[in-house]
Structures are given as structure tokens and as C-alpha cells.
Design an enzyme around this catalytic site. Structure first.
Site, PDB file in Angstrom:
ATOM      1  N   ARG A   1      -9.506   1.329   8.978  1.00 27.96           N
ATOM      2  CA  ARG A   1      -8.987   0.005   9.124  1.00 27.96           C
ATOM      3  C   ARG A   1      -9.679  -1.391  10.111  1.00 27.96           C
ATOM      4  O   ARG A   1     -10.073  -1.853  10.590  1.00 27.96           O
ATOM      5  CB  ARG A   1      -7.734   0.193  10.937  1.00 27.96           C
ATOM      6  CG  ARG A   1      -6.198  -0.414  10.002  1.00 27.96           C
ATOM      7  CD  ARG A   1      -5.084  -0.243  10.680  1.00 27.96           C
ATOM      8  NE  ARG A   1      -3.694  -0.417  10.332  1.00 27.96           N
ATOM      9  CZ  ARG A   1      -2.834  -0.435  10.075  1.00 27.96           C
ATOM     10  NH1 ARG A   1      -2.695   0.825   9.481  1.00 27.96           N
ATOM     11  NH2 ARG A   1      -2.068  -1.353   9.259  1.00 27.96           N
TER      12      ARG A   1
ATOM     13  N   ARG B   1      -0.620  -8.895  13.423  1.00 29.82           N
ATOM     14  CA  ARG B   1      -1.077  -7.814  12.617  1.00 29.82           C
ATOM     15  C   ARG B   1      -1.972  -8.441  12.381  1.00 29.82           C
ATOM     16  O   ARG B   1      -3.236  -8.066  11.236  1.00 29.82           O
ATOM     17  CB  ARG B   1       0.269  -7.351  12.033  1.00 29.82           C
ATOM     18  CG  ARG B   1       0.728  -6.141  12.949  1.00 29.82           C
ATOM     19  CD  ARG B   1       2.478  -5.972  12.857  1.00 29.82           C
ATOM     20  NE  ARG B   1       1.786  -5.171  11.453  1.00 29.82           N
ATOM     21  CZ  ARG B   1       2.992  -4.704  10.315  1.00 29.82           C
ATOM     22  NH1 ARG B   1       3.961  -5.397  10.755  1.00 29.82           N
ATOM     23  NH2 ARG B   1       3.093  -3.899   8.955  1.00 29.82           N
TER      24      ARG B   1
ATOM     25  N   ARG C   1      11.550  -2.412  10.821  1.00 28.49           N
ATOM     26  CA  ARG C   1      10.195  -2.092  12.034  1.00 28.49           C
ATOM     27  C   ARG C   1       9.984  -3.275  13.213  1.00 28.49           C
ATOM     28  O   ARG C   1      10.120  -3.981  12.184  1.00 28.49           O
ATOM     29  CB  ARG C   1       9.093  -1.518  11.257  1.00 28.49           C
ATOM     30  CG  ARG C   1       8.579  -0.691  10.697  1.00 28.49           C
ATOM     31  CD  ARG C   1       7.547  -0.388   9.628  1.00 28.49           C
ATOM     32  NE  ARG C   1       6.836  -0.611   9.995  1.00 28.49           N
ATOM     33  CZ  ARG C   1       5.116  -0.643   9.376  1.00 28.49           C
ATOM     34  NH1 ARG C   1       5.318  -0.197   8.302  1.00 28.49           N
ATOM     35  NH2 ARG C   1       4.141  -1.364  10.542  1.00 28.49           N
TER      36      ARG C   1
ATOM     37  N   LYS D   1       0.773  -1.493   0.111  1.00 27.88           N
ATOM     38  CA  LYS D   1      -0.513  -0.164   0.321  1.00 27.88           C
ATOM     39  C   LYS D   1       1.048   1.391   0.013  1.00 27.88           C
ATOM     40  O   LYS D   1       0.765   1.964  -1.012  1.00 27.88           O
ATOM     41  CB  LYS D   1      -1.333   0.268   1.373  1.00 27.88           C
ATOM     42  CG  LYS D   1      -2.206  -1.053   1.666  1.00 27.88           C
ATOM     43  CD  LYS D   1      -3.000  -0.734   2.080  1.00 27.88           C
ATOM     44  CE  LYS D   1      -2.433  -0.676   3.691  1.00 27.88           C
ATOM     45  NZ  LYS D   1      -1.570  -2.034   4.544  1.00 27.88           N
TER      46      LYS D   1
ATOM     47  N   ARG E   1      11.081  -6.420   4.174  1.00 29.84           N
ATOM     48  CA  ARG E   1      11.288  -4.906   4.539  1.00 29.84           C
ATOM     49  C   ARG E   1      11.978  -4.502   5.637  1.00 29.84           C
ATOM     50  O   ARG E   1      11.302  -4.300   6.459  1.00 29.84           O
ATOM     51  CB  ARG E   1       9.777  -4.642   4.925  1.00 29.84           C
ATOM     52  CG  ARG E   1       9.296  -3.331   4.812  1.00 29.84           C
ATOM     53  CD  ARG E   1       7.839  -3.404   4.757  1.00 29.84           C
ATOM     54  NE  ARG E   1       7.257  -3.613   6.427  1.00 29.84           N
ATOM     55  CZ  ARG E   1       6.048  -3.170   5.756  1.00 29.84           C
ATOM     56  NH1 ARG E   1       5.015  -2.964   5.175  1.00 29.84           N
ATOM     57  NH2 ARG E   1       5.612  -2.869   6.967  1.00 29.84           N
TER      58      ARG E   1
HETATM   59  P1  AMP Z   1       0.961   0.567   9.161  1.00 26.83           P
HETATM   60  O1  AMP Z   1       2.482   1.444   8.727  1.00 26.83           O
HETATM   61  O2  AMP Z   1       0.044   1.113   8.215  1.00 26.83           O
HETATM   62  O3  AMP Z   1       1.298  -0.693   8.496  1.00 26.83           O
HETATM   63  O4  AMP Z   1       0.663   0.741  10.622  1.00 26.83           O
HETATM   64  C1  AMP Z   1       1.038   0.095  11.587  1.00 26.83           C
HETATM   65  C2  AMP Z   1       0.325   0.213  12.594  1.00 26.83           C
HETATM   66  O5  AMP Z   1       0.008   2.061  13.350  1.00 26.83           O
HETATM   67  C3  AMP Z   1      -1.149  -0.200  12.976  1.00 26.83           C
HETATM   68  O6  AMP Z   1      -0.085  -1.530  13.294  1.00 26.83           O
HETATM   69  C4  AMP Z   1      -1.752   0.829  14.355  1.00 26.83           C
HETATM   70  O7  AMP Z   1      -1.093  -0.224  15.253  1.00 26.83           O
HETATM   71  C5  AMP Z   1      -1.138   1.275  14.047  1.00 26.83           C
HETATM   72  N1  AMP Z   1      -2.362   2.096  13.058  1.00 26.83           N
HETATM   73  C6  AMP Z   1      -1.928   2.737  11.439  1.00 26.83           C
HETATM   74  N2  AMP Z   1      -3.217   3.085  10.905  1.00 26.83           N
HETATM   75  C7  AMP Z   1      -3.698   2.828  12.047  1.00 26.83           C
HETATM   76  C8  AMP Z   1      -5.292   2.930  11.854  1.00 26.83           C
HETATM   77  N3  AMP Z   1      -6.484   3.551  11.099  1.00 26.83           N
HETATM   78  N4  AMP Z   1      -6.077   2.598  13.399  1.00 26.83           N
HETATM   79  C9  AMP Z   1      -5.903   2.410  14.240  1.00 26.83           C
HETATM   80  N5  AMP Z   1      -4.179   1.921  14.222  1.00 26.83           N
HETATM   81  C10 AMP Z   1      -3.539   1.845  13.064  1.00 26.83           C
END
Ligand code: AMP
Length: 213
Positions: free
Chosen positions: A88, A171, A160, A13, A127
Site C-alpha cells: 500500500r 481513505r 464496515r 479488489k 457495500r
Molecule cells: P482494506 O480492507 O484493504 O480496505 O483495508 C482496510 C484497512 O486496513 C485500511 O484502510 C488500513 O487501515 C488497513 N490496511 C490494510 N492493508 C494495509 C497495508 N498494506 N498497510 C497498512 N494498512 C493496511
């Protein structure tokens, strides 16, 4: 143009959102990047989000809607945006619909990137993220894993914390239980653009551009 780029963690994404952001000249809004930046800077938001993020859970939706409300009503989103990582949950999707209704041109398109779990796990494990410019790469595609191929910084490529195997599993579980139903919510409102994201980056972009025509 208003785009939501949807899919499981590691499906690409962020990579596609950055490319589309350049092509359409609209901002890439990654809630993950916003939260990671807050954690890095140890802001109040970052202190609240850190532990949840490291365990692979979701940051509470009221915090997320506060962030999104500010972002979507800011000047930089006036010509559109690409959302990556939000919504989400179905509740977040409903909140977002309410926010979008307050904007002048509300015509959001949803792009759903798909790939099997085995590919996702492989991609996430390999990654790396540049802490200087947020560029994401796969170890399988670079020569020097200490140098960011985008900004040239040395020693800034990191894994990460949530890309460790047990957090990846968590996740994916959260995605299936809480995030996947968001697709069903949008399928009743709009035509979802579904894209096979197992192909290479350029092919995926081409396919998205083709379907957006
Ligand atoms: P991502 O980089 O999109 O994989 O997001 C990393 C982490 O940020 C996720 O695993 C969540 O812990 C938190 N996070 C990101 N976006 C959201 C969201 N819309 N709602 C809740 N937690 C989020």
C-alpha cells in the site's frame, strides 16, 4: 501464480481476488481481512490496528511486513497467492520485492483495477460485509439485506466502520498520496495489467483472465 491486485478502496479488489483464488486454486491474502479478524478477536495486533483502521489511516509498515513475511513463507502460499491490500506504499512494495526474492519462483504480476472516485464512493457507501464468511455485497444487488447470499447467515451483513462517508474521503486521500505511487514503482519493473473495473463483476473477471493468458 503470484498476483498483486491493486486499486483504490471499493474498486472490487476483494471480489475479483476471491474469484481468481478459486479459479487458480491459490490463496487470497487480504491484509484488510487479516487485520479485521485481529480486531474482532482483540489480539495484540488488533488492539494496535483498530483506531488507525477506523480513521482510514494506514497500519505501520513494520507491523504489516511482519504479517506478510509469515504469510508468504507459509505452506499455503507455496504454489502462489493473490495479494489484496498489500503493498500500500512504495516502501511496502520495496519490502515485498525483498521478501519475494527469497521465494523459489518469483514472477509477480500486477493487476490494476481502475474506476472514477464517484463510482468508488457510491460502491463503498452501498457495500456490506458478512461477519461470518467475509462475503462482500452491494446493497443494490440483493433482495434481503439481512441475509448473506453466500453463507445464508442471518443478521451478519454489516457496514464496515471505515465505509462511513468521512472515512471514505480519508481513505481516498491516503490512496492518492501513499498508494497510487506504488503503480509507478511496478511500472518500472513489469507490465501492469490495467483493467476498467466499472463494468460488472463477470466482465471484469473475463477481462483479467484474458489478459493473464
Ligand atoms: P482494506 O480492507 O484493504 O480496505 O483495508 C482496510 C484497512 O486496513 C485500511 O484502510 C488500513 O487501515 C488497513 N490496511 C490494510 N492493508 C494495509 C497495508 N498494506 N498497510 C497498512 N494498512 C493496511
Amino acid at each position: 501464480m503470484q498476483l498483486i491486485i491493486f486499486g483504490p478502496p471499493g474498486v472490487g479488489k476483494g471480489t475479483q481476488a476471491k474469484i481468481l483464488s478459486d479459479k487458480f486454486n491459490i490463496p487470497h491474502i487480504s491484509t484488510g481481512d487479516i487485520l479485521r479478524d485481529a480486531v474482532e478477536r482483540k489480539t495484540e495486533l488488533g488492539l494496535k490496528a483498530k483506531a488507525v483502521m477506523e480513521s482510514g489511516g494506514l497500519v505501520p509498515s513494520d507491523i504489516m511486513s511482519g504479517i506478510m513475511n509469515n504469510v508468504l513463507h507459509s505452506e499455503r502460499c507455496s504454489n502462489g497467492f493473490i495479494l489484496d491490500g498489500y503493498p500500500r506504499t512504495v516502501n511496502q512494495a520495496k519490502t515485498l520485492s525483498g521478501m519475494l526474492n527469497t521465494l523459489p519462483n518469483n514472477a509477480v504480476k500486477v493487476i490494476s483495477l481502475t474506476a472514477d472516485d464517484s463510482i468508488i464512493v457510491h460502491r463503498l457507501s452501498n457495500r456490506r460485509l458478512c461477519t461470518n464468511c467475509n462475503h462482500i455485497i452491494s446493497l443494490t444487488s440483493i433482495v434481503n439485506e439481512n441475509e448473506c447470499p453466500d453463507c445464508g447467515s442471518l443478521g451478519t451483513m454489516t457496514k464496515r466502520k471505515d465505509d462511513e462517508p468521512e472515512v471514505i474521503r480519508q481513505r481516498l486521500d491516503v490512496y492518492k498520496e501513499k498508494t497510487f505511487p506504488v503503480l509507478d514503482y511496478y511500472s518500472k519493473k513489469t507490465n501492469i495489467i490495467s483493467i476498467d473495473a466499472t463494468r460488472n463483476i463477470d466482465e471484469v473477471t473475463e477481462s483479467i483472465m484474458d489478459k493473464l493468458k
